[in-house]
Design an enzyme around this catalytic site. Structure first.
Site, mmCIF file in Angstrom:
data_model
loop_
_atom_site.group_PDB
_atom_site.id
_atom_site.type_symbol
_atom_site.label_atom_id
_atom_site.label_comp_id
_atom_site.label_asym_id
_atom_site.label_seq_id
_atom_site.Cartn_x
_atom_site.Cartn_y
_atom_site.Cartn_z
ATOM 1 N N LYS A 72 -18.765 -95.794 -61.520
ATOM 2 C CA LYS A 72 -17.874 -94.788 -60.945
ATOM 3 C C LYS A 72 -16.561 -95.476 -60.565
ATOM 4 O O LYS A 72 -16.569 -96.583 -60.019
ATOM 5 C CB LYS A 72 -18.542 -94.149 -59.721
ATOM 6 C CG LYS A 72 -17.810 -92.950 -59.149
ATOM 7 C CD LYS A 72 -18.621 -92.306 -58.016
ATOM 8 C CE LYS A 72 -17.956 -91.050 -57.461
ATOM 9 N NZ LYS A 72 -18.771 -90.436 -56.392
ATOM 10 N N SER A 127 -19.595 -85.437 -57.011
ATOM 11 C CA SER A 127 -18.364 -85.965 -57.561
ATOM 12 C C SER A 127 -18.541 -87.037 -58.633
ATOM 13 O O SER A 127 -17.594 -87.339 -59.361
ATOM 14 C CB SER A 127 -17.516 -86.560 -56.429
ATOM 15 O OG SER A 127 -18.168 -87.679 -55.869
ATOM 16 N N SER A 167 -23.212 -86.451 -54.000
ATOM 17 C CA SER A 167 -22.482 -86.757 -55.241
ATOM 18 C C SER A 167 -23.234 -87.582 -56.274
ATOM 19 O O SER A 167 -22.717 -87.777 -57.372
ATOM 20 C CB SER A 167 -21.177 -87.467 -54.912
ATOM 21 O OG SER A 167 -20.214 -86.522 -54.534
HETATM 22 N N1 GLN Z 1 -19.357 -82.338 -52.537
HETATM 23 C C1 GLN Z 1 -19.302 -83.038 -51.298
HETATM 24 C C2 GLN Z 1 -17.844 -83.189 -50.890
HETATM 25 O O1 GLN Z 1 -17.043 -82.686 -51.572
HETATM 26 C C3 GLN Z 1 -19.979 -84.360 -51.402
HETATM 27 C C4 GLN Z 1 -19.190 -85.360 -52.144
HETATM 28 C C5 GLN Z 1 -19.822 -86.717 -52.190
HETATM 29 O O2 GLN Z 1 -21.022 -86.902 -51.977
HETATM 30 N N2 GLN Z 1 -18.993 -87.710 -52.437
HETATM 31 O O3 GLN Z 1 -17.525 -83.791 -49.912
#
Ligand code: GLN
Length: 478
Positions: free
Chosen positions: A75, A150, A174
């Site tokens: 990532k 994400s 995410s």
């Molecule tokens: N979807 C969640 C957010 O937008 C979690 C994102 C994540 O785990 N990085 O914060």
């Protein structure tokens, strides 16, 4: 397809060449990456050099390590020395970290080969990878749909066969949510299990790094390498973790599997149905199903959307045009700060910075941030109580299968709801993982989330392995 351990063993014995494994991945990338856009950067030349040195080491009688010749996609919020690390944001344009994240160092030392840096929602804020400054990633199983987020690029890379495994980060879901939507395994370990040193911070008290793999056994192999204490991360757990590989064959005889009776509603019927089948499968495999309550679960989303933006607003203050990446020149410093941040951050990141700054501001701190921290404690304590009666809990990983692009586009709240089942675990600091368990609407994969208490990864892996077996093996086709 052979598992990671067997593939690495073949490379270590010299019966399989790392170079050939890599070329198969690069061929898949050449075929489909233009459509999928899993990567912000493909490191073909560097990877070929790495593969050649692994094969040379084996030929010379050396052992390159437990991940010898296995390709990994990282990532793009994991620091790689001298290699662009963008967080899919314009604000980091041109920045090259001066060091490798601890997980990257460990992967290199174990013989893994880095094939590229994967796309994400900007600074990991989102659930669909639509928030990337470089355009979205497509779901390899249905390119008209999102891969989740994400860590959408990392999930897609594994699902598309671009790499043997990948790493993501999970602040509120995410890793688990895109794993579910792409039909792969994704693990968020206990907070402190994997070093965060070199992970670009979103919400430091919630962020954890974890693997995406095709199978549960593969995830254990990767975690055994990247886990463990690191003095460079003050929140890293000092205890030595037992190898997870041994947990895989233990079965679930006698395991207490909890059903959360007050779980928030919202899962689509196809997903809810797979959860019932999952309980049945574990019962048939010898587990005991018990009812538990986690009353504060339902407040997780609200608490998270105060705590995570609060931490993010503080963490992202460092992108000021002076120390990293982008600078928009202006006649004076304050105007330069403003112009840089205006041009460098996307809408969702700005929304989080404003929310977080508001929640932390004098006069609102106690009412919002302070209150959210109290809710966080309640969630933690409710889970701890549940884990007195259950070893693991099952929920959906995502309320729905992969959704079409733009489906939640202009509605941030609809997007936030994608993580309703994953967020509470981050607030508690506990481990969670998603394992593919058959399909729902339109033949798309459904992920079942397995949750466990602090450092109870062994029980979580036992349950996940049993679900995988019940679903008919890797990929969860049933
Ligand atoms: N979807 C969640 C957010 O937008 C979690 C994102 C994540 O785990 N990085 O914060």
């Amino acid at each position: 397809m052979a598992g990671l351990r067997d593939t690495a063993a073949a490379v270590r014995q010299g019966s399989t060449r790392a170079a050939d494994l890599l070329e198969a991945n690069l061929a898949a990338i050449a075929e489909r990456e233009a459509e999928i856009h899993a990567f912000n950067l493909v490191l073909a030349d560097e990877a070929r050099a790495q593969a050649a040195s692994i094969d040379a080491a084996v030929a010379a009688g050396d052992d390159p390590g437990p991940l010898a010749g296995l390709t990994v996609a990282l990532k793009d919020n994991l620091c790689t020395r001298g290699i662009a690390t963008t967080c899919s944001s314009k604000i980091l344009e041109g920045w090259r970290p001066p060091y490798d994240a601890t997980v990257v160092t460990r992967l290199r030392q174990a013989g893994a080969i880095i094939v590229g840096k994967t796309n994400l929602d900007e600074f990991a804020m989102g659930s669909s990878t639509e928030n990337s400054a470089f355009g979205p990633t497509r779901n390899p199983l249905d390119p008209s749909r999102v891969p989740g987020g994400s860590s959408g690029g990392s999930a897609a890379a594994v699902a598309a066969g671009f790499s043997a495994f990948s790493l993501g980060s999970d602040t509120g879901g995410s890793i688990r949510q895109p794993a579910a939507l792409c039909g792969v395994v994704g693990v968020k370990p206990t907070y402190g299990y994997v070093s965060r040193s070199g992970l670009v911070a979103f919400a430091s008290s919630l962020d954890q790094i974890g693997p995406f793999t095709r199978t549960v056994a593969d995830a254990a192999v990767v975690l055994d390498v990247i886990g463990g204490h690191d003095p460079a991360d003050s929140t890293s757990i000092p205890e030595v973790h037992p190898s997870l590989a041994v947990a895989l064959d233990q079965g679930v005889e006698g395991l207490r599997v909890g059903r959360i009776t007050d779980l928030p509603e919202g899962a689509d019927p196809d997903v809810a149905e797979r959860l019932e089948v999952a309980f049945d499968a574990l019962r048939a495999a010898g587990a005991t199903i018990v009812d538990v309550q986690v009353p504060a679960f339902t407040f997780g989303l609200t608490a998270y959307y105060l705590i995570a933006p609060a931490e993010a607003s503080s963490n992202l203050a460092r992108y000021d045009g002076v120390r990293y990446g982008l600078r928009v020149d202006a006649p004076d410093t304050n105007t330069m700060y403003g112009a840089t941040r205006e041009a460098g951050f996307g809408d969702e990141v700005k929304r989080r910075i404003m929310l977080g700054t508001y929640a932390l501001s004098a006069g609102y701190y106690d009412a919002y941030y302070g209150k959210a921290l109290k809710v966080r404690r309640l969630i933690h304590d409710d889970f701890e109580r549940a884990y007195r009666n259950a070893d693991v809990l099952l929920t959906p990983a995502s309320p729905s299968v992969a959704f079409p692009f733009g489906a939640k586009g202009d509605n941030p709240l609809a997007m936030y709801l994608c993580d309703v089942y994953t967020i509470p675990t981050n607030l508690a600091g506990h481990p969670g993982m998603s394992v593919p368990f058959g399909t729902g609407a339109d033949g798309l994969p459904v992920g079942i989330q397995v949750l466990a208490g602090t450092l109870n990864e062994p029980a979580m892996f036992r349950a996940a392995a049993a679900l995988e077996r019940a679903a008919g093996g890797a990929g969860g086709a049933s």
